[in-house]
Design a protein around this motif. Structure first.
Motif, PDB file in Angstrom:
ATOM      1  N   ASN A  16      18.947 100.967 -35.708  1.00  0.00           N
ATOM      2  CA  ASN A  16      19.135 101.095 -34.261  1.00  0.00           C
ATOM      3  C   ASN A  16      20.585 101.370 -33.877  1.00  0.00           C
ATOM      4  OD1 ASN A  16      16.494 100.824 -33.424  1.00  0.00           O
ATOM      5  ND2 ASN A  16      16.659  98.688 -32.826  1.00  0.00           N
ATOM      6  N   GLY A  26      14.013 101.766 -30.699  1.00  0.00           N
ATOM      7  CA  GLY A  26      12.679 101.482 -31.226  1.00  0.00           C
ATOM      8  C   GLY A  26      12.550 101.446 -32.729  1.00  0.00           C
ATOM      9  N   ASN A  29      11.564  98.075 -34.365  1.00  0.00           N
ATOM     10  CA  ASN A  29      10.174  97.810 -34.000  1.00  0.00           C
ATOM     11  C   ASN A  29       9.211  98.629 -34.857  1.00  0.00           C
ATOM     12  OD1 ASN A  29      10.894  96.015 -31.959  1.00  0.00           O
ATOM     13  ND2 ASN A  29      10.881  97.587 -30.370  1.00  0.00           N
ATOM     14  N   ASP A  30       9.575  99.879 -35.143  1.00  0.00           N
ATOM     15  CA  ASP A  30       8.714 100.749 -35.942  1.00  0.00           C
ATOM     16  C   ASP A  30       8.410 100.141 -37.308  1.00  0.00           C
ATOM     17  OD1 ASP A  30       8.672 102.664 -33.946  1.00  0.00           O
ATOM     18  OD2 ASP A  30      10.261 103.883 -34.834  1.00  0.00           O
ATOM     19  N   THR A  33       6.339  96.820 -37.184  1.00  0.00           N
ATOM     20  CA  THR A  33       4.926  97.107 -36.960  1.00  0.00           C
ATOM     21  C   THR A  33       4.279  97.650 -38.222  1.00  0.00           C
ATOM     22  OG1 THR A  33       5.339  97.583 -34.622  1.00  0.00           O
ATOM     23  CG2 THR A  33       3.293  98.415 -35.559  1.00  0.00           C
ATOM     24  N   ALA A  58      16.490  90.711 -35.073  1.00  0.00           N
ATOM     25  CA  ALA A  58      15.281  91.360 -34.573  1.00  0.00           C
ATOM     26  C   ALA A  58      14.168  91.362 -35.602  1.00  0.00           C
ATOM     27  CB  ALA A  58      15.593  92.796 -34.159  1.00  0.00           C
ATOM     28  N   THR A 263       2.906 101.283 -25.546  1.00  0.00           N
ATOM     29  CA  THR A 263       3.008 100.161 -26.480  1.00  0.00           C
ATOM     30  C   THR A 263       3.398  98.885 -25.741  1.00  0.00           C
ATOM     31  OG1 THR A 263       5.314 100.756 -26.961  1.00  0.00           O
ATOM     32  CG2 THR A 263       3.625 101.616 -28.444  1.00  0.00           C
ATOM     33  N   LYS A 266       7.286  98.183 -25.257  1.00  0.00           N
ATOM     34  CA  LYS A 266       8.149  97.950 -26.420  1.00  0.00           C
ATOM     35  C   LYS A 266       8.698  99.276 -26.924  1.00  0.00           C
ATOM     36  CE  LYS A 266       6.247  96.814 -30.354  1.00  0.00           C
ATOM     37  NZ  LYS A 266       5.578  96.044 -31.427  1.00  0.00           N
ATOM     38  N   CYS A 268       9.935 102.280 -29.245  1.00  0.00           N
ATOM     39  CA  CYS A 268       9.394 102.687 -30.533  1.00  0.00           C
ATOM     40  C   CYS A 268       9.752 104.138 -30.793  1.00  0.00           C
ATOM     41  CB  CYS A 268       7.875 102.520 -30.557  1.00  0.00           C
ATOM     42  SG  CYS A 268       7.027 103.583 -29.347  1.00  0.00           S
ATOM     43  N   ASN A 273       4.781 105.517 -33.590  1.00  0.00           N
ATOM     44  CA  ASN A 273       3.763 104.990 -32.688  1.00  0.00           C
ATOM     45  C   ASN A 273       2.482 105.818 -32.750  1.00  0.00           C
ATOM     46  OD1 ASN A 273       2.942 103.204 -30.332  1.00  0.00           O
ATOM     47  ND2 ASN A 273       2.750 105.231 -29.412  1.00  0.00           N
TER      48      ASN A 273
END
Length: 326
Positions: A16, A26, A29-30, A33, A58, A263, A266, A268, A273
């Protein structure tokens, strides 16, 4: 017949670039997930998944604990190298990268105007198509290595891999304008060069000089090896088990979505996604080709002007994504 236990190994990298002018939102987060998806759907053991992010706090969410390893160029290549080195025939290897990509002038003899692809680790120690080709070349026979690169200019990141879905497959662009707030996941070559030169204090436009000065033996093979030896890496390549699912074509941008309504708000990566949406909507096995085609459709419907690509041999195009377990 001997029963061989097959390992399922993964390296997940989310960059990031927090508190910098290149910040994305994002990417971590990617990979968080995807880590959950690998465990719940594809049978990966959490202990066989290595997570590298540039914001350890995070990564506390979910199982597996936090990430204490920064995604520097050296750390990413070390993790990938160790994964390849321990692989046995039949093993399933997976690398998911979400972060910035860039294009650099080609050093290949006879291609003075061509540009090559690279990903941008948190320390700007570029990892190039040469590095990925060399990793794939080291795979033991019968092991597969799937890469998802959710970054700009990611098409062709494994050089000399056969195009299955790529620029020649684009028949139309999206007619819908996306209302989703997003940022391109690219850092211009000139920006990278300026950043590196500010660190080395050397007045040259030769990026190899800066990377070798800063990272020495940890720099990409593209910059450490003589041009003819780099060429040998590609010339010695043969039909292999490298599989690249790229977020876009080599000349396109991939989007980092900041207000991702789809999402739950959130942030991403648009491609990461889209892959998750396809996997969630279809519990049946999906081939690599089908997954990329469906992800293209999702992005088109959302109004994004990026076209995911697939590069691999013919057999792997029709093979099941990550050899999904029944």
């Amino acid at each position: 017949m001997e029963n061989i236990e097959r390992k399922r190994l993964a390296v997940l990298v989310g960059c990031n670039y927090p508190n910098t002018r290149n910040e994305l939102h994002g990417c971590i987060n990617d990979v968080l997930t995807m880590r959950d998806t690998l465990v719940s759907r594809f049978g990966f053991d959490p202990s066989d998944i290595q997570l590298l992010t540039d914001a350890a706090a995070a990564a506390d969410a979910g199982s597996g604990g936090s990430s204490s390893v920064l995604p520097t160029g050296a750390n990413i290549k070390k993790a990938l190298g160790e994964m390849v080195d321990q692989a046995k025939p039949g093993d399933v290897l997976y690398f998911h990268y979400s972060g910035h990509g860039t294009r650099i002038p080609s050093l290949k003899p006879g291609n003075p105007f061509r540009q090559d692809e690279a990903i941008v680790p948190c320390d700007f120690n570029l990892i190039t198509d040469v590095d990925f080709r060399q990793l794939v070349n080291r795979l033991p026979k019968g092991a597969s290595f799937t890469i998802i690169s959710d970054s700009c200019h990611s098409g062709g990141l494994i050089d000399k891999e056969k195009e299955q879905i790529g620029p020649s497959h684009v028949t139309e662009t999206s007619s819908k304008s996306s209302s989703i707030s997003s940022k391109p996941k690219a850092i211009a070559f000139e920006t990278i060069l300026h950043h590196l030169s500010s660190l080395t204090g050397i007045n040259t436009s030769d990026i190899a000089t800066h990377l070798l000065e800063l990272f020495a033996a940890d720099a990409s093979l593209k910059f450490r090896l003589p041009p003819l030896e780099v060429l040998d890496i590609f010339e010695s390549s043969k039909p292999d088990e490298g599989i690249l699912l790229s977020g876009c074509q080599a000349n396109e941008m991939s989007a980092d979505v900041t207000n991702a309504v789809m999402t739950g708000g959130k942030p991403c990566g648009a491609f990461s996604n889209a892959v998750q949406m396809v996997l969630k909507d279809r519990e049946v096995e999906l081939s690599n080709k089908k997954l990329v085609l469906l992800a293209r459709q999702v992005l088109k419907e959302q109004g994004f002007e990026q076209h995911p690509c697939l590069y691999c041999n013919d057999e792997n195009a029709d093979a099941t994504f990550l050899s999904q377990l029944e």
